[in-house]
Design an enzyme around this catalytic site. Structure first.
Site, mmCIF file in Angstrom:
data_model
loop_
_atom_site.group_PDB
_atom_site.id
_atom_site.type_symbol
_atom_site.label_atom_id
_atom_site.label_comp_id
_atom_site.label_asym_id
_atom_site.label_seq_id
_atom_site.Cartn_x
_atom_site.Cartn_y
_atom_site.Cartn_z
ATOM 1 N N ALA A 77 0.890 -1.233 0.061
ATOM 2 C CA ALA A 77 0.156 -0.005 0.029
ATOM 3 C C ALA A 77 0.966 1.229 0.111
ATOM 4 O O ALA A 77 2.078 1.258 0.720
ATOM 5 C CB ALA A 77 -1.176 -0.072 1.152
ATOM 6 N N GLU A 110 -2.391 -11.776 -4.207
ATOM 7 C CA GLU A 110 -3.813 -11.989 -4.393
ATOM 8 C C GLU A 110 -4.237 -10.383 -4.467
ATOM 9 O O GLU A 110 -3.492 -9.564 -3.847
ATOM 10 C CB GLU A 110 -4.646 -12.442 -3.350
ATOM 11 C CG GLU A 110 -4.421 -13.962 -3.334
ATOM 12 C CD GLU A 110 -3.429 -14.457 -2.226
ATOM 13 O OE1 GLU A 110 -2.827 -13.488 -1.375
ATOM 14 O OE2 GLU A 110 -3.266 -15.652 -1.933
ATOM 15 N N TYR A 122 0.331 -4.623 -11.331
ATOM 16 C CA TYR A 122 0.943 -5.894 -11.412
ATOM 17 C C TYR A 122 0.951 -6.356 -13.027
ATOM 18 O O TYR A 122 1.968 -7.005 -13.319
ATOM 19 C CB TYR A 122 0.009 -7.062 -10.578
ATOM 20 C CG TYR A 122 0.142 -6.529 -9.033
ATOM 21 C CD1 TYR A 122 1.475 -6.458 -8.474
ATOM 22 C CD2 TYR A 122 -1.044 -6.547 -8.254
ATOM 23 C CE1 TYR A 122 1.485 -6.006 -7.144
ATOM 24 C CE2 TYR A 122 -1.093 -6.164 -7.200
ATOM 25 C CZ TYR A 122 0.302 -5.862 -6.427
ATOM 26 O OH TYR A 122 0.181 -5.677 -5.132
#
Length: 155
Positions: A77, A110, A122
């Site tokens: 984050a 995930e 990603y």
């Protein structure tokens, strides 16, 4: 070097970083919600954790772990005021390099289905979707997309 992140240093997360990491998590609904106690237990549990630091302070973090010849990204984050500046890319690139040097062959993670910025991040870094976990997340309940990336040896 990631775009706009030239003034960012990535270093190991330390105990004094925990309150800032907790604050970043509180403004990051797409990230896994971990308590301060959970964050404090990371070092003794064999996790690898980094922060991205600028002159203004800690801007983001990444936490992962090695399992055999795999590396799993558990949480990433960036503080709201530092987003869209390449900081997540810098953290991700640092973790991928660490995993490669440590002998990992593949990296897994995930991400919430609704977290489009993370999915884009990603994908830009070579991860591909490899599965889905139904109702994996809580508050709110949501599916997780599974991503992987080969980083060493033969695929």
């Amino acid at each position: 070097m990631s775009r706009g992140a030239s003034d960012v240093a990535v270093r190991a997360l330390t105990t004094p970083d925990i309150p800032v990491i907790s604050a970043i998590l509180s403004e990051s609904p797409g990230a896994a919600a971990w308590s301060q106690d959970s964050l404090c237990q990371l070092a003794s549990a064999g996790f690898h954790a980094w922060v991205a630091e600028q002159a203004a302070g800690v801007a983001g973090f990444l936490i992962g772990r090695i399992a055999g010849d795999e590396f799993e990204i558990l949480n990433l984050a960036v503080a709201r005021t530092f987003r869209r500046r390449g900081i997540a890319s810098k953290l991700l690139e640092s973790a991928l390099e660490f995993a490669r040097i440590a002998g990992s062959q593949r990296v897994y993670l995930e991400v919430r289905v609704s977290n489009e910025p993370a999915v884009g991040l990603y994908t830009r870094h070579g991860f591909t979707k490899c599965g889905r976990r139904f109702r994996y997340y809580r508050d709110p309940a949501e599916d997780a997309l599974l991503f992987s990336r080969h980083i060493g040896g033969t695929p």
